[in-house]
Motif scaffolding. Structure first.
Motif, PDB file in Angstrom:
ATOM      1  N   LEU A  10       8.753  57.617  45.624  1.00 59.03           N
ATOM      2  CA  LEU A  10       8.937  58.223  44.304  1.00 59.03           C
ATOM      3  C   LEU A  10      10.410  58.294  43.920  1.00 59.03           C
ATOM      4  N   ASP A  11      11.267  58.557  44.908  1.00 59.08           N
ATOM      5  CA  ASP A  11      12.700  58.616  44.625  1.00 59.08           C
ATOM      6  C   ASP A  11      13.227  57.256  44.179  1.00 59.08           C
ATOM      7  N   GLN A  12      12.721  56.183  44.783  1.00 60.99           N
ATOM      8  CA  GLN A  12      13.142  54.846  44.377  1.00 60.99           C
ATOM      9  C   GLN A  12      12.692  54.528  42.951  1.00 60.99           C
ATOM     10  N   LEU A  13      11.443  54.899  42.629  1.00 58.49           N
ATOM     11  CA  LEU A  13      10.946  54.669  41.276  1.00 58.49           C
ATOM     12  C   LEU A  13      11.758  55.476  40.257  1.00 58.49           C
ATOM     13  N   GLU A  14      12.063  56.713  40.605  1.00 61.44           N
ATOM     14  CA  GLU A  14      12.865  57.553  39.712  1.00 61.44           C
ATOM     15  C   GLU A  14      14.250  56.954  39.517  1.00 61.44           C
ATOM     16  N   SER A  15      14.872  56.513  40.600  1.00 63.52           N
ATOM     17  CA  SER A  15      16.203  55.932  40.523  1.00 63.52           C
ATOM     18  C   SER A  15      16.217  54.687  39.636  1.00 63.52           C
ATOM     19  N   GLU A  16      15.203  53.841  39.783  1.00 63.05           N
ATOM     20  CA  GLU A  16      15.100  52.635  38.960  1.00 63.05           C
ATOM     21  C   GLU A  16      14.957  52.999  37.482  1.00 63.05           C
ATOM     22  N   ALA A  17      14.091  53.969  37.181  1.00 62.03           N
ATOM     23  CA  ALA A  17      13.847  54.358  35.786  1.00 62.03           C
ATOM     24  C   ALA A  17      15.104  54.944  35.145  1.00 62.03           C
ATOM     25  N   ILE A  18      15.839  55.771  35.886  1.00 57.40           N
ATOM     26  CA  ILE A  18      17.071  56.353  35.358  1.00 57.40           C
ATOM     27  C   ILE A  18      18.116  55.264  35.113  1.00 57.40           C
ATOM     28  N   TYR A  19      18.184  54.313  36.035  1.00 54.88           N
ATOM     29  CA  TYR A  19      19.100  53.180  35.861  1.00 54.88           C
ATOM     30  C   TYR A  19      18.773  52.407  34.578  1.00 54.88           C
ATOM     31  N   ILE A  20      17.482  52.173  34.333  1.00 56.66           N
ATOM     32  CA  ILE A  20      17.062  51.427  33.138  1.00 56.66           C
ATOM     33  C   ILE A  20      17.401  52.212  31.876  1.00 56.66           C
ATOM     34  N   LEU A  21      17.154  53.519  31.876  1.00 61.33           N
ATOM     35  CA  LEU A  21      17.500  54.340  30.713  1.00 61.33           C
ATOM     36  C   LEU A  21      19.000  54.281  30.420  1.00 61.33           C
ATOM     37  N   ARG A  22      19.815  54.318  31.472  1.00 60.84           N
ATOM     38  CA  ARG A  22      21.264  54.244  31.276  1.00 60.84           C
ATOM     39  C   ARG A  22      21.692  52.852  30.818  1.00 60.84           C
ATOM     40  N   GLU A  23      20.982  51.816  31.262  1.00 65.81           N
ATOM     41  CA  GLU A  23      21.254  50.465  30.778  1.00 65.81           C
ATOM     42  C   GLU A  23      20.975  50.367  29.279  1.00 65.81           C
ATOM     43  N   VAL A  24      19.911  51.004  28.830  1.00 64.90           N
ATOM     44  CA  VAL A  24      19.597  51.022  27.400  1.00 64.90           C
ATOM     45  C   VAL A  24      20.738  51.678  26.620  1.00 64.90           C
ATOM     46  N   ALA A  25      21.204  52.817  27.121  1.00 68.26           N
ATOM     47  CA  ALA A  25      22.294  53.525  26.442  1.00 68.26           C
ATOM     48  C   ALA A  25      23.563  52.682  26.412  1.00 68.26           C
ATOM     49  N   ALA A  26      23.778  51.884  27.443  1.00 66.56           N
ATOM     50  CA  ALA A  26      24.995  51.079  27.536  1.00 66.56           C
ATOM     51  C   ALA A  26      24.917  49.809  26.699  1.00 66.56           C
ATOM     52  N   GLN A  27      23.733  49.200  26.610  1.00 63.71           N
ATOM     53  CA  GLN A  27      23.616  47.883  25.988  1.00 63.71           C
ATOM     54  C   GLN A  27      23.256  47.907  24.497  1.00 63.71           C
ATOM     55  N   PHE A  28      22.671  49.010  24.025  1.00 58.66           N
ATOM     56  CA  PHE A  28      22.184  49.028  22.643  1.00 58.66           C
ATOM     57  C   PHE A  28      22.916  50.076  21.806  1.00 58.66           C
ATOM     58  N   GLU A  29      22.987  49.818  20.517  1.00 59.12           N
ATOM     59  CA  GLU A  29      23.695  50.722  19.615  1.00 59.12           C
ATOM     60  C   GLU A  29      22.800  51.820  19.051  1.00 59.12           C
ATOM     61  N   ARG A  30      21.511  51.490  18.779  1.00 55.94           N
ATOM     62  CA  ARG A  30      20.609  52.456  18.143  1.00 55.94           C
ATOM     63  C   ARG A  30      19.240  52.446  18.820  1.00 55.94           C
ATOM     64  N   PRO A  31      19.170  52.936  20.046  1.00 53.71           N
ATOM     65  CA  PRO A  31      17.872  52.986  20.723  1.00 53.71           C
ATOM     66  C   PRO A  31      17.049  54.193  20.280  1.00 53.71           C
ATOM     67  N   ALA A  32      15.773  54.187  20.649  1.00 53.42           N
ATOM     68  CA  ALA A  32      14.860  55.312  20.384  1.00 53.42           C
ATOM     69  C   ALA A  32      13.878  55.406  21.543  1.00 53.42           C
ATOM     70  N   LEU A  33      13.378  56.603  21.782  1.00 49.23           N
ATOM     71  CA  LEU A  33      12.344  56.803  22.799  1.00 49.23           C
ATOM     72  C   LEU A  33      11.038  57.122  22.091  1.00 49.23           C
TER      73      LEU A  33
END
Length: 302
Positions: A10-33
């Motif tokens: 579960l910790d690995q899955l959580e770490s991957e998901a948080i990494y992806i969310l931060r990648e979205v914040a870094a790569q896109f200008e106007r994201p939405a959830l």
């Protein structure tokens, strides 16, 4: 540096998901959830809190309200937005119908599930979102199983399953042309069981719909559907009161319940461990054809 091999599953899955969310914040200008009030999007909000607190989310929560939602899900949506203090954007399928952009289905169980893509695409255009984060998982359905974590949609919102980018290791390519957008699925590699075990581990609150309760139902195609003002009953329908819960939460016209006595998370986990059907097996809209989900995605669906 933490050794990933020492992290729990579960910790690995959580770490991957948080990494992806931060990648979205870094790569896109106007994201939405994209937030529905269901368990998967609730987990996404929880993960976003871990990814970005003490700061604010770098994206708003967006709900496409079909008008056929469960009251419990809508109340939970509003309560969570107030509790977190994050911006909530709600757009309504009824407005698309009133404007002549979408045509509502007829019949006993009229679903607005497909036409909400119209409202979603209008919302993306209104706010110029270049990335939309969703809670879809690969174990749910075969179309979702072959979709990438960063899923590029063209200027019409369409998905081409034959034109997907390679995702080697944890490298995600968010480069797009003007007018295109990317759907991002941070928990794509999770299973239904993973979600529930994470909910238990993190003590995440959920709508009461997911736990056993008494509800008036009717049967259709061997599925248990909640009685609501959105379906048309006739004299052949037998209304019964059963003890049920919902494995997945969508429109009341297309989301079936399951008979269940599971009223705790531990009970639900035990129930899932012995289940032989996917949670999407209780969604009437996925049973319309073998390619129902893929066809909706090609039309701009989540």
């Amino acid at each position: 540096m933490t050794d990933l091999h020492r992290l729990s599953h579960l910790d690995q899955l959580e770490s991957e998901a948080i990494y992806i969310l931060r990648e979205v914040a870094a790569q896109f200008e106007r994201p939405a959830l994209l937030f529905s009030g269901g368990k998967d999007s609730i987990c996404l909000v929880h993960l976003a809190l871990k990814a970005f607190r003490p700061g604010k989310f770098p994206f708003p929560l967006v709900h496409i309200d079909t008008g056929h939602n469960f009251d419990e899900a809508l109340k939970f949506r509003d309560d969570l937005a107030e509790r977190t203090g994050e911006k909530l954007v709600v757009r309504y399928v009824q407005d698309s119908i009133d404007q002549g952009k979408a045509v509502e289905e007829k019949g006993k169980f009229p679903s607005r599930n497909a036409i909400q893509a119209v409202t979603l695409l209008d919302t993306i255009a209104e706010f110029k979102f270049d990335a939309c984060i969703g809670g879809a998982r690969r174990d749910e359905e075969k179309a979702r199983a072959k979709e990438r974590i960063f899923s590029v949609r063209d200027e019409f919102g369409s998905w081409d399953p034959k034109l997907q980018r390679p995702e080697l290791w944890n490298i995600y390519n968010g480069k797009i042309h003007v007018g295109e957008n990317v759907r991002v699925f941070p928990i794509s590699n999770w299973t239904e069981l993973d979600v529930w075990e994470y909910i238990r581990k993190e003590k995440i609150e959920l709508p009461s719909l997911y736990f056993s309760h008494q509800r008036e139902i009717v049967w259709r195609e061997d599925l248990v559907f909640p009685v609501s003002k959105f379906i048309s009953l006739d004299n052949t329908d037998k209304v019964e009161t059963r003890t049920v819960r919902f494995r997945t939460v969508g429109d009341m016209t297309c989301t079936a319940a399951v008979e269940s006595e599971a009223n705790t998370i531990d009970d639900i986990i035990r129930e899932i461990q012995v289940s032989r059907t996917t949670e999407r097996g209780s969604r009437l809209d996925d049973k319309r054809s073998e390619a129902a989900m893929e066809d909706r995605k090609k039309g701009g669906y989540f």
